[in-house]
Design a protein around this motif. Structure first.
Motif, PDB file in Angstrom:
ATOM      1  N   HIS A 151       0.848  -1.200   0.000  1.00 20.12           N
ATOM      2  CA  HIS A 151       0.000   0.000   0.000  1.00 20.12           C
ATOM      3  C   HIS A 151       0.883   1.249   0.000  1.00 20.12           C
ATOM      4  N   GLN A 152       0.503   2.248  -0.793  1.00 23.80           N
ATOM      5  CA  GLN A 152       1.288   3.476  -0.922  1.00 23.80           C
ATOM      6  C   GLN A 152       0.510   4.669  -0.362  1.00 23.80           C
ATOM      7  N   ILE A 153       1.232   5.563   0.326  1.00 23.23           N
ATOM      8  CA  ILE A 153       0.621   6.813   0.796  1.00 23.23           C
ATOM      9  C   ILE A 153       1.526   7.984   0.415  1.00 23.23           C
ATOM     10  N   LYS A 154       0.923   9.152   0.218  1.00 22.79           N
ATOM     11  CA  LYS A 154       1.697  10.340  -0.136  1.00 22.79           C
ATOM     12  C   LYS A 154       2.081  11.092   1.133  1.00 22.79           C
ATOM     13  N   LEU A 155       3.380  11.333   1.296  1.00 20.81           N
ATOM     14  CA  LEU A 155       3.847  12.132   2.429  1.00 20.81           C
ATOM     15  C   LEU A 155       3.836  13.614   2.081  1.00 20.81           C
ATOM     16  N   ASN A 156       4.218  13.916   0.843  1.00 20.28           N
ATOM     17  CA  ASN A 156       4.134  15.287   0.329  1.00 20.28           C
ATOM     18  C   ASN A 156       4.038  15.217  -1.189  1.00 20.28           C
ATOM     19  N   ASP A 157       4.208  16.333  -1.851  1.00 18.53           N
ATOM     20  CA  ASP A 157       4.023  16.371  -3.306  1.00 18.53           C
ATOM     21  C   ASP A 157       5.026  15.516  -4.069  1.00 18.53           C
ATOM     22  N   SER A 158       6.192  15.266  -3.473  1.00 19.06           N
ATOM     23  CA  SER A 158       7.233  14.544  -4.209  1.00 19.06           C
ATOM     24  C   SER A 158       7.612  13.190  -3.608  1.00 19.06           C
ATOM     25  N   ILE A 159       7.123  12.888  -2.411  1.00 19.21           N
ATOM     26  CA  ILE A 159       7.513  11.648  -1.732  1.00 19.21           C
ATOM     27  C   ILE A 159       6.302  10.751  -1.492  1.00 19.21           C
ATOM     28  N   THR A 160       6.406   9.517  -1.992  1.00 20.59           N
ATOM     29  CA  THR A 160       5.395   8.490  -1.731  1.00 20.59           C
ATOM     30  C   THR A 160       6.039   7.380  -0.920  1.00 20.59           C
ATOM     31  N   ALA A 161       5.357   6.934   0.119  1.00 15.97           N
ATOM     32  CA  ALA A 161       5.911   5.905   1.002  1.00 15.97           C
ATOM     33  C   ALA A 161       5.099   4.619   0.910  1.00 15.97           C
ATOM     34  N   ALA A 162       5.798   3.511   1.055  1.00 19.54           N
ATOM     35  CA  ALA A 162       5.145   2.203   1.096  1.00 19.54           C
ATOM     36  C   ALA A 162       4.879   1.828   2.546  1.00 19.54           C
ATOM     37  N   VAL A 163       3.747   1.197   2.785  1.00 21.64           N
ATOM     38  CA  VAL A 163       3.355   0.817   4.145  1.00 21.64           C
ATOM     39  C   VAL A 163       3.346  -0.701   4.265  1.00 21.64           C
ATOM     40  N   ASP A 164       4.020  -1.197   5.294  1.00 21.06           N
ATOM     41  CA  ASP A 164       4.038  -2.629   5.571  1.00 21.06           C
ATOM     42  C   ASP A 164       3.742  -2.822   7.061  1.00 21.06           C
ATOM     43  N   ALA A 165       3.315  -4.002   7.436  1.00 18.81           N
ATOM     44  CA  ALA A 165       2.981  -4.251   8.841  1.00 18.81           C
ATOM     45  C   ALA A 165       3.200  -5.716   9.182  1.00 18.81           C
ATOM     46  N   GLY A 166       3.434  -5.943  10.478  1.00 17.73           N
ATOM     47  CA  GLY A 166       3.612  -7.306  10.946  1.00 17.73           C
ATOM     48  C   GLY A 166       4.092  -7.333  12.381  1.00 17.73           C
ATOM     49  N   ALA A 167       3.656  -8.339  13.134  1.00 13.74           N
ATOM     50  CA  ALA A 167       4.070  -8.536  14.531  1.00 13.74           C
ATOM     51  C   ALA A 167       3.857  -7.289  15.380  1.00 13.74           C
ATOM     52  N   GLY A 168       2.736  -6.614  15.149  1.00 12.85           N
ATOM     53  CA  GLY A 168       2.404  -5.443  15.957  1.00 12.85           C
ATOM     54  C   GLY A 168       3.173  -4.193  15.592  1.00 12.85           C
ATOM     55  N   GLN A 169       3.884  -4.244  14.466  1.00 13.20           N
ATOM     56  CA  GLN A 169       4.677  -3.095  14.024  1.00 13.20           C
ATOM     57  C   GLN A 169       4.178  -2.593  12.670  1.00 13.20           C
ATOM     58  N   ARG A 170       4.363  -1.307  12.451  1.00 17.04           N
ATOM     59  CA  ARG A 170       4.012  -0.694  11.176  1.00 17.04           C
ATOM     60  C   ARG A 170       5.268  -0.050  10.606  1.00 17.04           C
ATOM     61  N   TYR A 171       5.525  -0.294   9.322  1.00 19.33           N
ATOM     62  CA  TYR A 171       6.745   0.200   8.695  1.00 19.33           C
ATOM     63  C   TYR A 171       6.405   1.124   7.527  1.00 19.33           C
ATOM     64  N   LEU A 172       7.104   2.228   7.481  1.00 18.48           N
ATOM     65  CA  LEU A 172       6.946   3.190   6.396  1.00 18.48           C
ATOM     66  C   LEU A 172       8.288   3.258   5.671  1.00 18.48           C
TER      67      LEU A 172
END
Length: 260
Positions: A151-172
């Protein structure tokens, strides 16, 4: 006669008002000159205080440079306060140099044994005599293409981050220039990964990042505890590997931006 007296009175009043205006103008000029002079004096005082506060850092840096040639060191200790009690200790061998930065209740001599009991707010490591392959392993760069399907989210106009999760943790994860950046947050503790990511981008905009000659990484673990060094920067510069571990993200960027 009355008209003459009225004219003379009016003329005198006008002259008096004119004199007040000129006096006010002179006063305003004097105040402005005084303020400008005070501003210059204040700037000199601030510069002198900053120089005085950084004098310990400058002195310690000279000692380290004399022992290890080619090492880059921060010229800014990154502190908001406590510079006068900055303490540093240094470990060195042909393959590795480590500098520990701490703030004590009192000043201590460079490399004093007692400093091993102080919790560092930052640790700078330089390693040499390493292959590029070994450096790449230590840096652990993650490419944006490795995020395919996430899953991708926009942090600002030029940066898009990928979101991952597992074992109670969330990674950007996102990439900026040569830097691969990962922010780890606890889902169980309802921590936000986006806020520190945005803070980092703002700090990079303000301070910049150190020069690199290879792929580099930043790993942020959200949350602070006493003595934690949750902001880790790893990069390659020519034949040397550098790493900075810091308690504060702002402190880290200030230190990194002043490397010489």
């Amino acid at each position: 006669m009355n008209k003459k007296k009225l004219f003379v009175g009016t003329l005198m009043l006008a002259l008096m008002l004119s004199g007040c205006t000129k006096q006010d103008d002179r006063s305003a000029i004097n105040v402005k000159a005084h303020n400008n002079s005070s501003t210059k004096v204040n700037k000199k005082v601030v510069e002198a205080n900053n120089k005085k506060e950084n004098s310990r850092l400058i002195c310690f840096n000279k000692k380290i440079k004399s022992a290890t040639s080619g090492i880059l060191l921060p010229q800014d200790d990154g502190l908001k306060q406590g510079s006068s009690n900055l303490n540093m200790r240094f470990e060195n061998n042909p393959d590795q140099s480590i500098v520990y930065y701490s703030v004590g209740e009192s000043k201590q001599k460079f490399n004093d044994e007692i400093l091993k009991k102080e919790l560092p707010y930052a640790i700078l490591t330089m390693r040499s005599n390493m292959t590029n392959e070994k450096m790449e392993q230590l840096i652990g760069y993650r490419d944006a293409k490795d995020d395919a399907g996430l899953h991708q989210i926009k942090l600002n106009d030029s940066i898009t981050a990928a979101v991952d999760a597992g074992a109670g943790q969330r990674y950007l994860h996102f990439v900026k220039g040569n830097w691969s950046i990962i922010v780890q947050a606890s889902s169980i503790m309802n921590q936000s990964a986006e806020k520190p990511a945005l803070k980092l981008l703002n700090l990079i905009e303000k301070y910049g990042l150190p020069k690199t000659t290879g792929k580099s990484t930043i790993y942020i673990t959200v949350g602070k505890s006493k003595g934690s060094l949750n902001n880790v920067f790893k990069w390659q510069l020519n034949d040397k590997y550098y790493q900075l571990d810091a308690h504060s993200l702002t402190t880290a960027l200030k230190m990194l931006s002043s490397l010489e």
